[in-house]
Structure formats: structure tokens, C-alpha cells
Design a protein around this motif. Structure first.
Motif, mmCIF file in Angstrom:
data_model
loop_
_atom_site.group_PDB
_atom_site.id
_atom_site.type_symbol
_atom_site.label_atom_id
_atom_site.label_comp_id
_atom_site.label_asym_id
_atom_site.label_seq_id
_atom_site.Cartn_x
_atom_site.Cartn_y
_atom_site.Cartn_z
ATOM 1 N N THR A 127 0.822 -1.045 0.025
ATOM 2 C CA THR A 127 -0.086 0.116 0.015
ATOM 3 C C THR A 127 0.915 1.216 -0.015
ATOM 4 N N PRO A 128 0.573 2.180 -1.017
ATOM 5 C CA PRO A 128 1.554 3.535 -1.191
ATOM 6 C C PRO A 128 0.959 4.263 0.012
ATOM 7 N N HIS A 129 2.021 5.405 0.504
ATOM 8 C CA HIS A 129 1.446 6.227 1.569
ATOM 9 C C HIS A 129 0.468 7.152 1.093
ATOM 10 N N ILE A 130 0.516 7.713 -0.168
ATOM 11 C CA ILE A 130 -0.569 8.120 -0.934
ATOM 12 C C ILE A 130 -1.193 7.624 -1.808
ATOM 13 N N ILE A 131 -2.544 7.249 -1.632
ATOM 14 C CA ILE A 131 -3.285 6.411 -3.162
ATOM 15 C C ILE A 131 -4.054 7.322 -3.799
ATOM 16 N N LEU A 132 -3.715 7.252 -5.210
ATOM 17 C CA LEU A 132 -4.591 8.211 -6.235
ATOM 18 C C LEU A 132 -5.337 7.162 -6.905
ATOM 19 N N LYS A 133 -6.294 7.661 -7.625
ATOM 20 C CA LYS A 133 -7.232 6.945 -8.524
ATOM 21 C C LYS A 133 -7.183 7.920 -9.747
ATOM 22 N N GLY A 134 -7.612 7.387 -10.867
ATOM 23 C CA GLY A 134 -7.715 7.997 -12.219
ATOM 24 C C GLY A 134 -7.019 7.142 -13.324
ATOM 25 N N PRO A 135 -7.139 7.673 -14.369
ATOM 26 C CA PRO A 135 -6.323 7.337 -15.426
ATOM 27 C C PRO A 135 -4.992 7.429 -15.457
ATOM 28 N N SER A 136 -4.190 6.462 -15.829
ATOM 29 C CA SER A 136 -2.737 6.454 -16.091
ATOM 30 C C SER A 136 -2.022 6.551 -14.797
ATOM 31 N N VAL A 137 -2.677 5.899 -13.607
ATOM 32 C CA VAL A 137 -2.056 5.938 -12.302
ATOM 33 C C VAL A 137 -1.659 4.519 -12.159
ATOM 34 N N LEU A 138 -0.251 4.455 -12.121
ATOM 35 C CA LEU A 138 0.346 3.139 -11.898
ATOM 36 C C LEU A 138 0.288 2.717 -10.439
ATOM 37 N N PRO A 139 0.564 1.432 -10.146
ATOM 38 C CA PRO A 139 0.582 0.813 -8.595
ATOM 39 C C PRO A 139 1.349 1.541 -7.723
ATOM 40 N N VAL A 140 2.627 1.611 -8.560
ATOM 41 C CA VAL A 140 3.845 2.554 -7.873
ATOM 42 C C VAL A 140 4.208 3.599 -8.718
ATOM 43 N N HIS A 141 3.339 4.681 -8.880
ATOM 44 C CA HIS A 141 3.567 5.715 -9.856
ATOM 45 C C HIS A 141 5.071 6.486 -9.596
ATOM 46 N N CYS A 142 5.117 6.966 -8.258
ATOM 47 C CA CYS A 142 6.247 7.917 -8.062
ATOM 48 C C CYS A 142 6.753 7.796 -6.838
ATOM 49 N N ARG A 143 7.890 8.354 -5.992
ATOM 50 C CA ARG A 143 8.413 8.595 -4.932
ATOM 51 C C ARG A 143 8.865 9.926 -4.642
ATOM 52 N N ILE A 144 8.458 10.610 -3.796
ATOM 53 C CA ILE A 144 9.115 11.692 -3.353
ATOM 54 C C ILE A 144 9.993 11.660 -2.266
ATOM 55 N N LYS A 145 11.326 12.006 -2.465
ATOM 56 C CA LYS A 145 12.241 11.886 -1.231
ATOM 57 C C LYS A 145 12.686 13.222 -0.709
#
Length: 139
Positions: free
Chosen positions: A15-33
Motif C-alpha cells: 500500500t502506497p503512502h498516498i493512494i491516487l485514483k484515475g486514468p494512467s496512475v500506476l500501482p507505484v507511480h512515483c516517490r518523493i524523497k
């Protein structure tokens, strides 16, 4: 506080820290470090990520007020409280108003990234957002 925030969809195995919905959102879309006070967006391979209307395929530093689009419909404005405070101290009233106007113009220019000016949309097709009030602040 230094660390990493994982952003993705509910379909992710972890489970990601922030979950997004919508077209073209990947299961792990990005990371902010966040390291030593510097925030960097790290897009996943083939993830649709834009920062200030520019496609991002390699890590990019985030700065106060930049507009982040993840997938086709998730838009955020990055807020760095320390950088914002420094900017407020260094700006006079005239430059502050100009900065706000430029941010507003940028937001308007991102209103429909899927359809270039002059193209026709199919009936009922979505719009990314309609105004600055639709942009979410992230901290």
C-alpha cells in the motif's frame, strides 16, 4: 524530516503512502524523497508525471509552488513551508502579486493537457480541472 513518500494506486502489492485514483496512475507511480531539506520527485518507469507542465522521466527537484500532475487527472501544488517563508521575506508587494499571477497563469495553461488548443473533444470527455481552487496543496 527526511524520508520517502510512495505514491500510487490501490492496486499496488504494498500500500502506497498516498493512494491516487484515475486514468494512467500506476500501482507505484512515483516517490518523493526528502533529503537535507531538498524534495525530489522520482517517477516510476513509464509513469505519466509532469512538473510545471514539463514531462518528467528522471528525478527532478521540487520547489515551492510548482504544479505536479500525476496520471491524467491528479494535480497538486507543492508546498515547502521553509522555502515559502524565505520567499515571503524576500518579496515586496509588487513581486508577490506578480508571482501569484504567474502561478495562476500556469494553472490555467494546464487546464487540459490531453487536448491541444484547437482540437475537438468528444462529447462528455473529462477536463483536468476548471480553476485554481481545484488544485490540491501537498506538504
Amino acid at each position: 524530516k527526511d524520508g520517502e513518500t510512495v505514491i500510487g494506486s490501490a492496486e499496488s502489492a504494498d500500500t502506497p503512502h498516498i493512494i491516487l485514483k484515475g486514468p494512467s496512475v500506476l500501482p507505484v507511480h512515483c516517490r518523493i524523497k526528502l533529503e537535507d531539506g531538498v524534495a525530489t520527485l522520482h517517477p516510476a518507469s513509464s509513469a505519466l508525471c509532469l512538473v510545471n507542465a514539463a514531462p518528467v522521466v528522471t528525478p527532478v527537484r521540487l520547489s515551492q509552488g510548482c504544479v505536479i500532475v500525476l496520471g491524467k487527472t491528479n494535480m497538486f501544488r507543492y508546498n515547502d513551508p521553509l522555502e515559502a517563508a524565505d520567499m515571503r521575506r524576500s518579496m515586496n508587494e509588487k513581486t508577490r502579486k506578480a508571482s501569484l499571477m504567474n502561478q495562476s497563469l500556469l494553472s490555467q495553461s494546464l487546464s487540459d493537457l490531453r487536448n491541444p488548443p484547437g482540437s475537438k473533444r468528444a462529447s462528455g470527455e473529462w477536463r483536468m480541472f476548471s480553476s485554481d481552487s481545484d488544485i490540491k496543496d501537498i506538504k
